[in-house]
Design a protein around this motif. Sequence first.
Motif, short mmCIF file in Angstrom:
data_model
loop_
_atom_site.label_atom_id
_atom_site.label_comp_id
_atom_site.label_asym_id
_atom_site.label_seq_id
_atom_site.Cartn_x
_atom_site.Cartn_y
_atom_site.Cartn_z
N ALA A 84 0.83 -1.20 0.00
CA ALA A 84 0.00 0.00 0.00
C ALA A 84 0.87 1.26 0.00
N HIS A 85 1.93 1.25 0.81
CA HIS A 85 2.86 2.39 0.83
C HIS A 85 3.50 2.59 -0.54
N ALA A 86 3.92 1.50 -1.17
CA ALA A 86 4.55 1.60 -2.49
C ALA A 86 3.58 2.18 -3.51
N ALA A 87 2.33 1.74 -3.47
CA ALA A 87 1.33 2.27 -4.40
C ALA A 87 1.09 3.76 -4.15
N TYR A 88 1.05 4.13 -2.89
CA TYR A 88 0.84 5.54 -2.54
C TYR A 88 2.01 6.39 -3.04
N GLU A 89 3.24 5.96 -2.75
CA GLU A 89 4.41 6.73 -3.17
C GLU A 89 4.51 6.81 -4.69
N ALA A 90 4.14 5.75 -5.39
CA ALA A 90 4.16 5.77 -6.85
C ALA A 90 3.12 6.78 -7.38
N ARG A 91 1.99 6.86 -6.73
CA ARG A 91 0.92 7.77 -7.20
C ARG A 91 1.23 9.23 -6.87
N PHE A 92 1.73 9.50 -5.65
CA PHE A 92 1.86 10.87 -5.20
C PHE A 92 3.30 11.37 -5.10
N GLY A 93 4.28 10.48 -5.16
CA GLY A 93 5.67 10.90 -5.18
C GLY A 93 6.27 11.24 -3.82
N HIS A 94 5.60 10.89 -2.76
CA HIS A 94 6.13 11.13 -1.41
C HIS A 94 5.56 10.10 -0.44
N VAL A 95 6.17 10.07 0.73
CA VAL A 95 5.78 9.12 1.76
C VAL A 95 4.37 9.43 2.26
N PHE A 96 3.65 8.42 2.66
CA PHE A 96 2.34 8.56 3.26
C PHE A 96 2.50 9.04 4.69
N VAL A 97 1.75 10.08 5.07
CA VAL A 97 1.79 10.57 6.45
C VAL A 97 0.37 10.57 7.02
N ILE A 98 0.33 10.24 8.31
CA ILE A 98 -0.95 10.24 9.02
C ILE A 98 -0.67 10.41 10.50
N CYS A 99 -1.50 11.15 11.16
CA CYS A 99 -1.40 11.31 12.61
C CYS A 99 -2.27 10.24 13.24
N LEU A 100 -1.66 9.38 14.03
CA LEU A 100 -2.37 8.27 14.66
C LEU A 100 -2.57 8.49 16.15
N GLU A 101 -2.43 9.73 16.59
CA GLU A 101 -2.56 10.07 18.00
C GLU A 101 -3.92 9.60 18.54
N GLY A 102 -3.88 8.96 19.68
CA GLY A 102 -5.10 8.53 20.32
C GLY A 102 -5.55 7.13 19.96
N LEU A 103 -4.90 6.51 18.97
CA LEU A 103 -5.26 5.14 18.60
C LEU A 103 -4.51 4.14 19.47
N SER A 104 -5.18 3.07 19.80
CA SER A 104 -4.50 2.01 20.53
C SER A 104 -3.66 1.22 19.52
N PRO A 105 -2.63 0.52 19.97
CA PRO A 105 -1.81 -0.27 19.04
C PRO A 105 -2.64 -1.27 18.23
N SER A 106 -3.70 -1.81 18.82
CA SER A 106 -4.51 -2.78 18.10
C SER A 106 -5.31 -2.15 16.96
N GLU A 107 -5.51 -0.83 16.99
CA GLU A 107 -6.25 -0.13 15.94
C GLU A 107 -5.36 0.39 14.82
N THR A 108 -4.05 0.42 15.05
CA THR A 108 -3.12 1.07 14.13
C THR A 108 -3.15 0.48 12.73
N LEU A 109 -3.01 -0.83 12.62
CA LEU A 109 -2.94 -1.47 11.30
C LEU A 109 -4.20 -1.20 10.48
N ASP A 110 -5.37 -1.44 11.08
CA ASP A 110 -6.61 -1.22 10.34
C ASP A 110 -6.75 0.23 9.90
N ARG A 111 -6.42 1.16 10.77
CA ARG A 111 -6.53 2.59 10.43
C ARG A 111 -5.57 2.97 9.31
N LEU A 112 -4.33 2.45 9.39
CA LEU A 112 -3.35 2.74 8.35
C LEU A 112 -3.81 2.23 6.99
#
Length: 163
Positions: A84-112
């Motif tokens: 997914a990161h590779a597809a994003y970088e290929a489409r937009f030309g930069h790394v994917f950024v997201i603020c995950l503040e407040g998420l529990s570790p168990s929610e991180t993968l699904d949210r990303l």
Amino acid sequence: MEHFNAASEEDLEQALLPCLRSHRWARRVVEHRPYPGLDSLLAAADEAAYDLTWADLTEALAAETLPALPPDTYSAAHTALSAAHAAYEARFGHVFVICLEGLSPSETLDRLLEAIRSRLTNDPEEERAVVADELRRLARERLIDALRGAGNCAINHSEPAPG
């Protein structure tokens, strides 16, 4: 806030750069001192982030790393996220950024995964606006964390951070 307001411009700018790797943003935050309290500092940091050009944001993006997954995440998830990161970088030309503040570790993968898949459908201009907002949110949370780490008495450590 006393220490923040009293620090030299050079020292404070260097201290702010880990929050958002934009020299223009850091300079703007430094130049608007003194701040009477945390709320005014965070408002100034937000305003400075809103005023960044795409070149400023590109400077900040170059220093960003991919969000980390919890250590116990299964390998198939790492593979899916890498793709997914590779597809994003290929489409937009930069790394994917997201603020995950407040998420529990168990929610991180699904949210990303949900966020990357959703944002891959954005057109480049729409994604630029999302990226700018995510970088602003990241800068805000990092600034709060940095002030907490410095033992800043302007932050009540018994209450959750704003944002």
